[in-house]
Motif scaffolding. Sequence first.
Motif, short mmCIF file in Angstrom:
data_model
loop_
_atom_site.label_atom_id
_atom_site.label_comp_id
_atom_site.label_asym_id
_atom_site.label_seq_id
_atom_site.Cartn_x
_atom_site.Cartn_y
_atom_site.Cartn_z
N ALA A 1 0.97 -1.28 -0.09
CA ALA A 1 0.16 0.16 0.07
C ALA A 1 1.02 1.24 -0.08
O ALA A 1 2.04 1.27 0.46
N MET A 2 0.25 2.36 -0.56
CA MET A 2 1.12 3.50 -0.51
C MET A 2 0.95 4.14 0.87
O MET A 2 -0.08 4.10 1.44
N LYS A 3 2.00 5.03 1.13
CA LYS A 3 2.00 5.86 2.63
C LYS A 3 1.20 6.98 2.38
O LYS A 3 0.61 7.69 3.47
N ASN A 4 1.27 7.62 1.04
CA ASN A 4 0.62 8.95 0.65
C ASN A 4 -0.33 8.73 -0.33
O ASN A 4 -0.31 7.65 -0.92
N PRO A 5 -1.29 9.85 -0.46
CA PRO A 5 -2.35 9.47 -1.23
C PRO A 5 -1.68 9.57 -2.76
O PRO A 5 -2.28 8.84 -3.84
N CYS A 6 -0.64 10.29 -2.97
CA CYS A 6 0.16 10.36 -4.44
C CYS A 6 1.54 10.47 -4.27
O CYS A 6 2.03 11.00 -3.48
N ALA A 7 2.11 10.09 -5.58
CA ALA A 7 3.51 10.47 -5.42
C ALA A 7 3.89 10.61 -7.12
O ALA A 7 3.16 10.11 -7.96
N HIS B 1 16.77 9.65 -10.34
CA HIS B 1 15.36 9.76 -10.26
C HIS B 1 15.05 10.52 -8.94
O HIS B 1 15.98 10.61 -8.08
N ILE B 2 13.88 11.32 -8.93
CA ILE B 2 13.54 11.90 -7.74
C ILE B 2 11.88 11.42 -7.69
O ILE B 2 11.10 11.53 -8.52
N THR B 3 11.70 11.24 -6.49
CA THR B 3 10.11 10.95 -6.20
C THR B 3 9.73 12.09 -5.09
O THR B 3 10.38 12.28 -4.19
N VAL B 4 8.54 12.78 -5.43
CA VAL B 4 7.95 13.56 -4.55
C VAL B 4 6.62 13.13 -4.00
O VAL B 4 5.61 12.50 -4.80
N LEU B 5 6.34 12.95 -2.78
CA LEU B 5 5.04 12.51 -1.95
C LEU B 5 4.21 13.78 -1.94
O LEU B 5 4.60 14.81 -1.40
N LEU B 6 2.88 13.61 -2.20
CA LEU B 6 1.91 14.47 -2.05
C LEU B 6 1.05 14.10 -1.07
O LEU B 6 0.43 12.87 -1.06
N ASN B 7 0.40 15.11 -0.40
CA ASN B 7 -0.56 14.95 0.55
C ASN B 7 -2.00 14.64 -0.01
O ASN B 7 -3.17 14.52 0.76
N GLU B 8 -2.21 14.85 -1.04
CA GLU B 8 -3.63 14.58 -1.74
C GLU B 8 -3.44 14.17 -3.44
O GLU B 8 -2.47 14.31 -3.81
N LEU B 9 -4.42 13.47 -3.97
CA LEU B 9 -4.29 12.85 -5.07
C LEU B 9 -4.65 14.10 -5.96
O LEU B 9 -5.79 14.36 -6.43
N ASN B 10 -3.76 14.83 -6.49
CA ASN B 10 -3.90 15.91 -7.37
C ASN B 10 -2.75 15.83 -8.67
O ASN B 10 -1.73 16.12 -8.43
N ARG B 11 -3.48 15.28 -9.75
CA ARG B 11 -2.43 15.26 -11.02
C ARG B 11 -1.62 16.59 -11.40
O ARG B 11 -0.54 16.49 -11.74
N GLU C 1 -1.23 19.35 -9.56
CA GLU C 1 0.04 19.57 -8.89
C GLU C 1 1.07 18.74 -8.84
O GLU C 1 2.54 19.01 -9.02
N ALA C 2 0.86 17.54 -9.22
CA ALA C 2 1.92 16.48 -9.61
C ALA C 2 2.85 16.91 -10.67
O ALA C 2 3.99 17.00 -10.89
N MET C 3 2.06 17.31 -11.86
CA MET C 3 2.79 17.89 -13.06
C MET C 3 3.46 19.04 -12.75
O MET C 3 4.63 19.28 -13.43
#
Length: 388
Positions: A309-315, A361-371, A373-375
């Motif tokens: 499972a993912m720890k955060n809603p989005c990455a 590579h770089i991974t950023v964790l987000l606190n909400e599922l927001n495509r 913001e991810a972009m």
Amino acid sequence: MKRVGVIGGGQLALMMGAAANKLGVELIVQTPECNDPAVGIASDTVLAAVNDAQATTELATKCDVITFENEFVDIEALSQIASQGVCFRPRIEALSPLLDKYDQRCFLRDLGIPVPKFILPESLFAVSSVNQSIYTKKSEHSEWELSFPSVLKARRHGYDGQGTFIIKNLTDLETKICLNSNFLLEEFIPFQKELSIIAARSASGEISPFVVVETQQEQQICRRVIAPADISPQTEKTIQDIACTVLNSLQVVGIFAIELFLTDGDKVLVNEIAPRTHNSGHFSIDACFTSQFEQHLRAVCDLPLGNVAMKNPCAIMVNLLGYETRTTNYIDKRSTLAKIPGAYLHWYGKSESRPGRKLGHITVLLNELNRDEAMTIARNIESVWYSQ
Ligand code: ADP
């Protein structure tokens, strides 16, 4: 099983290192160069090409089980080694139908899994020996009417889009086929999104799929991955079912990645299976309770599979690709990127940069599922990384 031999010493083997430490497993790596990324984390190394089966015989004497981070192996020779009692996970029979892109398409089609329509160019065309041009053979058995664009792929040893060509017209096709005949030709899929699923299967048959992710390719190379993909529960289920069918039919032990196209009508087609850990699963190192590398070693070493499972809603995961030919470690850019909030930077320790080469590579964790913001985060990372 405590000593794992790994064929290949690139970044995928390097990233198994932390997981191996955590699990108390030793990694012994077969790789050609002493400065390859995984040499530093290996407890022992066999310095040889990945397709050097003689070297794999030596590797076998140093470990309990052999796995792969690279599938460009000599499969016939490895079959012989396996028949002498060496344990490969995944087993050699699970790799055999996948190493050639045409064989892989046939294998998936025969399992009833949707794939792009495909054909061998030689069944549509013949190369004229007189002027080295092609002419169409009327093929009554062809399921597919040739149209453009179409996609021509080298049957073996393609990676990061090398060996994959989008063909716009007959002249293009003619030029490529005349140079090399070992191609697969397939329909171009005007996909809405590209997706990927990473799934592990244990020796007892337990299957553990990670979330389906969206992958974004440019010039056929993966640039970014968003986890999870914004898809319907039905599509997620369809993809998980495909993963279960593939892994069970091959009795896989370990991680496989399956790359897919999602079309506008929400139809799912498989593009490619990678019989190993994969770039599209790198987000799992920082975003999931168990990474793809740990899960792979767990499966291979007969340890219980972990929680994926993912720890955060989005990455969002962004590849740091080489954009110039240079010997440098980009220390300034790396320190700027490492300061991005929620960012985890992974550097593969390659000293030579070349255009398209995966350097980190770089991974950023987000606190909400927001495509969106991810972009935005991805664009920010890329503007730092690709600036001159
Ligand atoms: P590789 O094995 O080198 O990664 P792939 O076959 O996965 O090559 O192709 C790389 C990329 O090329 C894909 O991710 C996709 O963006 C594009 N591509 C490949 N096949 C097709 C296709 N049939 N239709 C549309 N795009 C394709």
